[in-house]
Design an enzyme around this catalytic site. Structure first.
Site, short mmCIF file in Angstrom:
data_model
loop_
_atom_site.label_atom_id
_atom_site.label_comp_id
_atom_site.label_asym_id
_atom_site.label_seq_id
_atom_site.Cartn_x
_atom_site.Cartn_y
_atom_site.Cartn_z
N CYS A 55 0.80 -1.24 0.00
CA CYS A 55 0.00 0.00 0.00
C CYS A 55 0.83 1.29 0.00
O CYS A 55 0.41 2.29 -0.58
CB CYS A 55 -0.93 0.03 1.20
SG CYS A 55 -1.67 -1.56 1.64
N CYS A 58 1.72 3.73 -3.12
CA CYS A 58 0.69 4.62 -3.69
C CYS A 58 0.11 5.58 -2.66
O CYS A 58 -0.23 6.72 -2.99
CB CYS A 58 -0.44 3.80 -4.31
SG CYS A 58 0.11 2.95 -5.81
N HIS A 337 5.92 11.83 -10.40
CA HIS A 337 6.26 10.40 -10.30
C HIS A 337 7.44 10.09 -11.23
O HIS A 337 8.56 10.40 -10.92
CB HIS A 337 5.01 9.57 -10.60
CG HIS A 337 5.17 8.12 -10.26
ND1 HIS A 337 5.12 7.66 -8.97
CD2 HIS A 337 5.39 7.05 -11.03
CE1 HIS A 337 5.32 6.34 -8.97
NE2 HIS A 337 5.48 5.95 -10.21
N HIS A 379 1.86 7.56 -16.97
CA HIS A 379 2.95 6.74 -16.39
C HIS A 379 3.94 6.42 -17.52
O HIS A 379 3.85 5.37 -18.15
CB HIS A 379 2.36 5.45 -15.78
CG HIS A 379 3.34 4.69 -14.96
ND1 HIS A 379 4.19 3.75 -15.49
CD2 HIS A 379 3.62 4.73 -13.63
CE1 HIS A 379 4.94 3.24 -14.52
NE2 HIS A 379 4.61 3.82 -13.37
FE1 DHE Z 1 7.98 1.70 -10.27
C1 DHE Z 1 10.26 3.44 -12.19
C2 DHE Z 1 7.82 4.27 -8.10
C3 DHE Z 1 5.28 0.22 -8.80
C4 DHE Z 1 8.64 -1.16 -12.00
N1 DHE Z 1 8.87 3.53 -10.17
C5 DHE Z 1 9.76 4.08 -11.07
C6 DHE Z 1 10.09 5.42 -10.65
C7 DHE Z 1 9.41 5.64 -9.48
C8 DHE Z 1 8.64 4.47 -9.18
C9 DHE Z 1 9.45 6.90 -8.63
C10 DHE Z 1 11.03 6.37 -11.38
C11 DHE Z 1 12.46 6.14 -10.98
C12 DHE Z 1 13.42 7.06 -11.75
O1 DHE Z 1 13.29 7.17 -12.97
O2 DHE Z 1 14.32 7.64 -11.12
N2 DHE Z 1 6.73 2.19 -8.75
C13 DHE Z 1 6.86 3.28 -7.97
C14 DHE Z 1 5.84 3.27 -6.93
O3 DHE Z 1 5.76 4.10 -5.98
C15 DHE Z 1 4.88 2.20 -7.24
C16 DHE Z 1 3.63 2.86 -7.81
C17 DHE Z 1 4.40 1.34 -6.08
C18 DHE Z 1 5.49 0.73 -5.24
O4 DHE Z 1 5.21 0.46 -4.07
O5 DHE Z 1 6.59 0.52 -5.69
C19 DHE Z 1 5.68 1.45 -8.33
N3 DHE Z 1 7.09 -0.16 -10.41
C20 DHE Z 1 6.01 -0.54 -9.73
C21 DHE Z 1 5.65 -1.92 -10.03
O6 DHE Z 1 4.68 -2.57 -9.57
C22 DHE Z 1 6.65 -2.42 -11.01
C23 DHE Z 1 5.96 -2.80 -12.33
C24 DHE Z 1 7.41 -3.65 -10.49
C25 DHE Z 1 8.11 -3.38 -9.18
O7 DHE Z 1 9.30 -3.20 -9.20
O8 DHE Z 1 7.43 -3.33 -8.15
C26 DHE Z 1 7.54 -1.19 -11.17
N4 DHE Z 1 9.21 1.23 -11.82
C27 DHE Z 1 9.37 -0.01 -12.35
C28 DHE Z 1 10.39 0.03 -13.38
C29 DHE Z 1 10.84 1.36 -13.46
C30 DHE Z 1 10.09 2.09 -12.45
C31 DHE Z 1 10.85 -1.15 -14.23
C32 DHE Z 1 11.93 1.92 -14.38
C33 DHE Z 1 11.37 2.27 -15.73
C34 DHE Z 1 12.44 2.82 -16.65
O9 DHE Z 1 12.50 2.36 -17.81
O10 DHE Z 1 13.23 3.67 -16.23
#
Ligand code: DHE
Length: 534
Positions: A55, A58, A337, A379
């Site tokens: 949780c 988000c 984000h 996103h």
């Molecule tokens: Fe992410 C990028 C936060 C859920 C996979 N994710 C990011 C970034 C943030 C973020 C702030 C940018 C980083 C940067 O560029 O410096 N992500 C969050 C959350 O807060 C969220 C919504 C919930 C959580 O608790 O994490 C969340 N993210 C996910 C997932 O469920 C994903 C699919 C699998 C996982 O790791 O939990 C996921 N996030 C990714 C990936 C990137 C990413 C693969 C990088 C993308 C890129 O190409 O740069």
């Protein structure tokens, strides 16, 4: 079209450092508030763990809301436990996953969480320099590392593949597709970034642990690690001329701070708080989390995006050797984000996702160019840059809350600059978009659309009005990355027995399957990450 956006966490657990608040006393109900359910010390601990796993990303550690709404007791006690249970089990049209329905929470856990969120949130502990230093380890001292890149290896075409639930990173040779090594990293590793030279690859775990891997070693190895906090998502390094590979920076969700580290050893050098005031209403926020970070190519600066306050920080690291870090604050939009550069790497486009906005930051004139309204909860990951046959230079984003690709003009000389010039129908909500300067295709996953989560959608840049091609795989598809030359696309099949599928970008035929990867999510090519190619 489903409105669900399950930002799914696969089964995982970690020893959570949050402080237990013990047994909760029942509150006297106010007129319209439900009573606070009593929970035992153990139930509170279990609730904290589940809250952290499912949780807090988000809703925030203090539950004040961001991508998801405010769920402090003042709001949750307006509902009965029964009503909360239903939301937790089935999800909502607003985008919350059905944690019970999707098999991530049992019936009992759903009941526990309904009660837990009616109790006051426990205050997580602080994490300062003393705690960081206690976790800092240099596994391979600089003097013992290779002096030259590995002979005969196209190391700039290596990939780091996040094995999310294993808390490990697989380093794969992009030429031979051989898994060179698997390196332990933080819990639920989130992203990887490389140093300016590409030699070092850095991982950040959700537990705030940063790890540093040396691509010149054969096989690549873990050279340093440090825990920068207890909840984090972003990491980058100094890329400006004269400062290449000198520093690394981690942005934390909790504590709300960023940490600057030595680029060779990860020694923590400076901790900077992000607590402060919302950009618009000037209200104090105790938890402005650091979301995305990028390294400027135009100045010795990082661009840090503060989620809850809607402020973009330009952090000047050039005087860090005398202990000074200078911040320039740019008002953008709340709930910042993820985001990425335009093709010139002058403009940074970042999603204020709960405000359905893309904020454009000019890192040369150091100002907000525009807040662009797009679809529900954009996103982009880092987004994708290509040349549209009619509109020229554009950057695209997908959305968590709608099946739309917003294509935004990034050519400042055009009168339609910084507007949405095209909208592609994806047919469902999505997580990531990708292309490469050498490609004529734009790829989107459909990971959070339960009807199409195994589908990869492919648009043709030269036929922007044509129906996209859809490729269907046997497991959930997530995140795309190119090889160095932009001739192959790598996708993850996100599963405990996961695989990376390599596609020929021109023919869309499978080139190779790399098997034996536990829950692969993000993939990062060394060259494309060091040069910010996307
Ligand atoms: Fe992410 C990028 C936060 C859920 C996979 N994710 C990011 C970034 C943030 C973020 C702030 C940018 C980083 C940067 O560029 O410096 N992500 C969050 C959350 O807060 C969220 C919504 C919930 C959580 O608790 O994490 C969340 N993210 C996910 C997932 O469920 C994903 C699919 C699998 C996982 O790791 O939990 C996921 N996030 C990714 C990936 C990137 C990413 C693969 C990088 C993308 C890129 O190409 O740069």
């Amino acid at each position: 079209m489903s409105k669900k956006f399950g930002l799914l966490t696969l089964a995982a657990s970690t020893a959570l450092a949050f402080v237990s608040m013990g047994v909760q006393a029942a509150d006297k109900p106010a007129d319209n508030l439900q009573p606070v359910p009593k929970l035992s010390e153990q139930e509170m601990k279990d609730g904290q763990q589940i809250y952290f796993d499912r949780c807090s990303g988000c809703h925030g550690a203090l539950r004040k809301g961001a991508t998801g709404p405010d769920i402090t007791p003042a709001k949750t006690r307006l509902k009965t436990v029964d009503a909360l249970e239903k939301i937790l089990f089935n999800g909502t049209d607003g985008g919350m996953p059905g944690w019970g329905k999707d098999g991530f929470l049992t019936k009992d856990q759903t009941t526990l969480m309904a009660k837990y969120v009616q109790n006051d949130p426990p205050q997580p502990p602080e994490w300062g320099m003393k705690e960081m230093k206690a976790t800092w380890k240099v596994h391979v001292p600089v003097a013992q590392r290779p002096k030259e890149p590995p002979a005969g290896k196209n190391w700039q075409n290596y990939f780091g593949v996040v094995m999310r639930d294993a808390g490990k990173v697989a380093i794969i040779d992009g030429d031979t597709k051989e898994i060179l090594t698997i390196i332990p990293s933080g819990f639920a590793v989130h992203i990887l970034r490389t140093s300016a030279s590409g030699r070092y690859m850095f991982a950040i775990g959700r537990d705030g642990k940063a790890t540093m891997m040396d691509m010149w070693a054969s096989p690549p190895n873990l050279v340093a690690e440090v825990r920068t906090g207890i909840d984090a998502r972003s990491i980058d390094t100094s890329k400006y001329k004269g400062f290449e590979d000198k520093y690394a920076v981690v942005g934390n969700y909790w504590p709300p701070h960023y940490v600057i580290m030595d680029g060779d050893t990860l020694e923590p050098l400076k901790v900077m708080s992000t607590r402060g005031y919302t950009y618009d209403t000037n209200e104090y926020h105790p938890e402005p989390r650091v979301a995305s970070i990028v390294a400027s190519h135009h100045a010795p600066e990082w661009v840090l995006n503060l989620k809850e306050t809607g402020i973009v920080l330009l952090v000047d690291y050039s005087k860090l050797s005398v202990g000074t870090v200078t911040e320039t604050k740019i008002n953008a939009e709340r709930f910042l984000h993820d985001g990425g550069w335009d093709s010139t790497k002058r403009y940074f486009l970042v999603a204020a996702n709960a405000r359905d906005t893309i904020s454009v930051i000019d890192t040369v004139d150091r100002k907000l160019v525009k807040n662009i309204k797009v679809g529900t909860k954009p996103h982009p990951g880092r987004g994708a840059n290509w040349i549209d046959p009619k509109f020229g230079a554009v950057w695209g984003t997908v959305h968590l809350g709608t099946g739309l690709v917003s294509v935004i003009s990034t050519d400042p000389t055009k009168d339609y600059a910084w507007t949405s010039v095209r909208e592609w129908d994806l047919g469902g909500n999505s997580l990531f978009i990708k292309t490469h300067p050498n490609s004529k295709r734009v790829y989107c996953d459909n990971t959070i659309n339960p009807k199409k989560d195994k589908v990869l959608t492919v648009f043709d840049i030269d036929k922007p009005d044509a129906k996209p091609t859809e490729l269907t795989f046997e497991k959930k598809v997530v995140h795309m990355e190119y090889n160095k030359d932009g001739t192959e696309l790598w996708i993850s099949l996100w599963d405990k027995n996961g695989e990376v599928v390599v596609l020929d970008d021109k023919t869309l035929k499978e080139v190779k399957r790399i098997k034996g990867l536990d829950s692969p999510t993000g993939k990062f090519n060394v060259y494309n990450t060091m040069k910010d190619v996307y």
